[in-house]
Design an enzyme around this catalytic site. Sequence first.
Site, PDB file in Angstrom:
ATOM      1  N   GLY A 128      84.293  39.937 -10.363  1.00  0.00           N
ATOM      2  CA  GLY A 128      85.451  39.062 -10.577  1.00  0.00           C
ATOM      3  C   GLY A 128      85.266  37.699  -9.929  1.00  0.00           C
ATOM      4  N   CYS A 141      96.783  33.065  -2.105  1.00  0.00           N
ATOM      5  CA  CYS A 141      96.028  31.807  -1.995  1.00  0.00           C
ATOM      6  C   CYS A 141      96.908  30.613  -1.621  1.00  0.00           C
ATOM      7  CB  CYS A 141      95.285  31.541  -3.301  1.00  0.00           C
ATOM      8  SG  CYS A 141      96.150  32.105  -4.764  1.00  0.00           S
ATOM      9  N   GLY A 186      93.331  31.325 -10.257  1.00  0.00           N
ATOM     10  CA  GLY A 186      94.201  32.191  -9.459  1.00  0.00           C
ATOM     11  C   GLY A 186      94.649  33.413 -10.247  1.00  0.00           C
ATOM     12  N   HIS A 235      93.996  24.819  -5.807  1.00  0.00           N
ATOM     13  CA  HIS A 235      95.464  24.751  -5.809  1.00  0.00           C
ATOM     14  C   HIS A 235      95.914  23.519  -5.013  1.00  0.00           C
ATOM     15  CE1 HIS A 235      95.415  28.630  -7.542  1.00  0.00           C
ATOM     16  NE2 HIS A 235      96.005  29.354  -6.601  1.00  0.00           N
TER      17      HIS A 235
HETATM   18  N1  LIG Z   1      91.844  34.306  -7.767  1.00  0.00           N
HETATM   19  C1  LIG Z   1      92.492  33.946  -6.660  1.00  0.00           C
HETATM   20  O1  LIG Z   1      92.709  32.735  -6.368  1.00  0.00           O
HETATM   21  C2  LIG Z   1      92.981  34.968  -5.725  1.00  0.00           C
HETATM   22  C3  LIG Z   1      93.444  34.561  -4.483  1.00  0.00           C
HETATM   23  C4  LIG Z   1      93.922  35.513  -3.595  1.00  0.00           C
HETATM   24  C5  LIG Z   1      93.911  36.821  -3.966  1.00  0.00           C
HETATM   25  N2  LIG Z   1      93.457  37.197  -5.191  1.00  0.00           N
HETATM   26  C6  LIG Z   1      93.480  38.616  -5.520  1.00  0.00           C
HETATM   27  O2  LIG Z   1      92.156  39.113  -5.601  1.00  0.00           O
HETATM   28  C7  LIG Z   1      92.080  40.157  -6.564  1.00  0.00           C
HETATM   29  C8  LIG Z   1      91.003  39.867  -7.582  1.00  0.00           C
HETATM   30  O3  LIG Z   1      91.229  38.613  -8.192  1.00  0.00           O
HETATM   31  P1  LIG Z   1      90.154  37.940  -9.146  1.00  0.00           P
HETATM   32  O4  LIG Z   1      90.693  36.578  -9.364  1.00  0.00           O
HETATM   33  O5  LIG Z   1      88.766  38.081  -8.625  1.00  0.00           O
HETATM   34  O6  LIG Z   1      90.292  38.843 -10.482  1.00  0.00           O
HETATM   35  P2  LIG Z   1      89.259  39.063 -11.691  1.00  0.00           P
HETATM   36  O7  LIG Z   1      88.386  37.866 -11.849  1.00  0.00           O
HETATM   37  O8  LIG Z   1      90.074  39.504 -12.826  1.00  0.00           O
HETATM   38  O9  LIG Z   1      88.336  40.292 -11.189  1.00  0.00           O
HETATM   39  C9  LIG Z   1      88.821  41.584 -11.028  1.00  0.00           C
HETATM   40  C10 LIG Z   1      87.754  42.473 -10.416  1.00  0.00           C
HETATM   41  O10 LIG Z   1      88.317  43.765 -10.178  1.00  0.00           O
HETATM   42  C11 LIG Z   1      87.444  44.750 -10.753  1.00  0.00           C
HETATM   43  N3  LIG Z   1      88.178  45.942 -11.168  1.00  0.00           N
HETATM   44  C12 LIG Z   1      89.192  46.024 -12.054  1.00  0.00           C
HETATM   45  N4  LIG Z   1      89.575  47.317 -12.209  1.00  0.00           N
HETATM   46  C13 LIG Z   1      88.786  48.058 -11.393  1.00  0.00           C
HETATM   47  C14 LIG Z   1      88.684  49.450 -11.108  1.00  0.00           C
HETATM   48  N5  LIG Z   1      89.467  50.347 -11.696  1.00  0.00           N
HETATM   49  N6  LIG Z   1      87.745  49.852 -10.216  1.00  0.00           N
HETATM   50  C15 LIG Z   1      86.927  48.955  -9.629  1.00  0.00           C
HETATM   51  N7  LIG Z   1      86.973  47.622  -9.858  1.00  0.00           N
HETATM   52  C16 LIG Z   1      87.885  47.180 -10.731  1.00  0.00           C
HETATM   53  C17 LIG Z   1      86.841  44.048 -11.942  1.00  0.00           C
HETATM   54  O11 LIG Z   1      85.692  44.738 -12.350  1.00  0.00           O
HETATM   55  P3  LIG Z   1      85.231  44.782 -13.909  1.00  0.00           P
HETATM   56  O12 LIG Z   1      84.553  43.485 -14.155  1.00  0.00           O
HETATM   57  O13 LIG Z   1      84.328  45.945 -13.933  1.00  0.00           O
HETATM   58  O14 LIG Z   1      86.470  44.961 -14.710  1.00  0.00           O
HETATM   59  C18 LIG Z   1      86.547  42.675 -11.334  1.00  0.00           C
HETATM   60  O15 LIG Z   1      85.371  42.748 -10.567  1.00  0.00           O
HETATM   61  C19 LIG Z   1      93.501  40.263  -7.134  1.00  0.00           C
HETATM   62  O16 LIG Z   1      94.194  41.247  -6.404  1.00  0.00           O
HETATM   63  C20 LIG Z   1      94.089  38.910  -6.866  1.00  0.00           C
HETATM   64  O17 LIG Z   1      95.504  38.954  -6.777  1.00  0.00           O
HETATM   65  C21 LIG Z   1      92.970  36.307  -6.068  1.00  0.00           C
END
Ligand SMILES: NC(=O)c1ccc[n+]([C@@H]2O[C@H](COP(=O)([O-])OP(=O)(O)OC[C@H]3O[C@@H](n4cnc5c(N)ncnc54)[C@H](OP(=O)(O)O)[C@@H]3O)[C@@H](O)[C@H]2O)c1
Length: 344
Positions: free
Chosen positions: A12, A130, A161, A242
């Site tokens: 991700g 974030c 995000g 952001h």
């Molecule tokens: N983006 C931000 O700015 C930000 C900031 C703070 C917090 N967060 C938090 O961080 C988390 C991830 O965000 P992201 O932006 O990286 O999301 P993302 O790009 O959608 O990535 C999601 C990740 O989770 C994995 N995943 C999904 N279902 C799974 C499962 N059943 N078992 C194991 N792995 C699984 C996905 O793997 P696959 O590729 O195999 O589906 C992917 O590696 C969220 O909780 C988000 O709220 C994000």
Amino acid sequence: MGFKVAVVGATGNVGREMLAILAERSFPADEVVPLASRRSQGVEVSFGDRTLKCRSLEHQDFSDVDICLMSAGSTVSKEWSPKIAAAGAVVIDNSSCWRYDSDVPLIVPEVNADAIAGFRKRGIIANPNCSTAQLVLALKPLHDRSRIKRVVVATYQSVSGAGKDGMDELDRQTKAIYSLQEIEAKKFPKRIAFNVIPHIDVFMEDGTTKEEWKMVVETKKILDPKIKLTATCVRVPVFIGHSEAVNIEFEEPITPEEARQILSMAPGCLVIDKREPGGYATPHEIAGEDATYISRIREDATVENGLSLWVVSDNLRKGAALNAVQIAECLINRKLIQAKQKAA
Ligand SMILES: NC(=O)c1ccc[n+]([C@@H]2O[C@H](COP(=O)([O-])OP(=O)(O)OC[C@H]3O[C@@H](n4cnc5c(N)ncnc54)[C@H](OP(=O)(O)O)[C@@H]3O)[C@@H](O)[C@H]2O)c1
């Protein structure tokens, strides 16, 4: 002997950034294990100048893992964090699942590193949202100088995000507009290309959104429960970074010059504040940077002891991956954990 670190959500947006930051900062890891869903088994991810093959979370044995950086969303964290912690790894979680649990410390190391010691109750440490991380980084040094009474913040949050699907949607819609194709909105509730959306996460009963609620509750937990805060969170068509327009009301007077001085010295903050065209930070320039940039420091004359600021940060780094890695470094530097292999 170093630590064994697992990264859950390694394919991700945040997980990839975690791997990059672990390598950049020469984190003392003997082994880094990238994990994701079953769909991503065997997918290659970069770790410094190497590539690592992703494994499936459900088949991982955590008994020799020391630290688990989680960024796979709340549902996965709810099920897996307690199991991973029970196997003896400290979980540092990026989702909102554990942030409001009184037995889980919510940490921004530059702001409340001492609270980290509370991790032993559940074996889990939460990373804030974030938008909160960059806000408290700017508020903390000012709050130390003059108590903050009230904060009004409007956010301009990038599509990253919302994960990799959010970035894909902005990309797809922009291309569709230029090629006169139909525009599909799947990830966001309205078209995001060439638009702004005043709605992030679900609506609460009182008309605020959950994203806005998170900023209120998390700022109180990390910084000071007495601070009153109101937020309007807006998604904007920016890929990474952001921005926040922040109005602060203090108990005692504080001049913009004093604030500029204090913020210039504050850990994690960088002031760019020339009162001329271009003399301020924008998300485009700071993507990929670790610092939280502060600009447009000026008096808010509509309240007694008021200041206004513009705060910009890379949401995938300080807003997520960098903060999580800094928490892990804090655990090690404060000798709160020891590598299992070394201990054996
Ligand atoms: N983006 C931000 O700015 C930000 C900031 C703070 C917090 N967060 C938090 O961080 C988390 C991830 O965000 P992201 O932006 O990286 O999301 P993302 O790009 O959608 O990535 C999601 C990740 O989770 C994995 N995943 C999904 N279902 C799974 C499962 N059943 N078992 C194991 N792995 C699984 C996905 O793997 P696959 O590729 O195999 O589906 C992917 O590696 C969220 O909780 C988000 O709220 C994000």
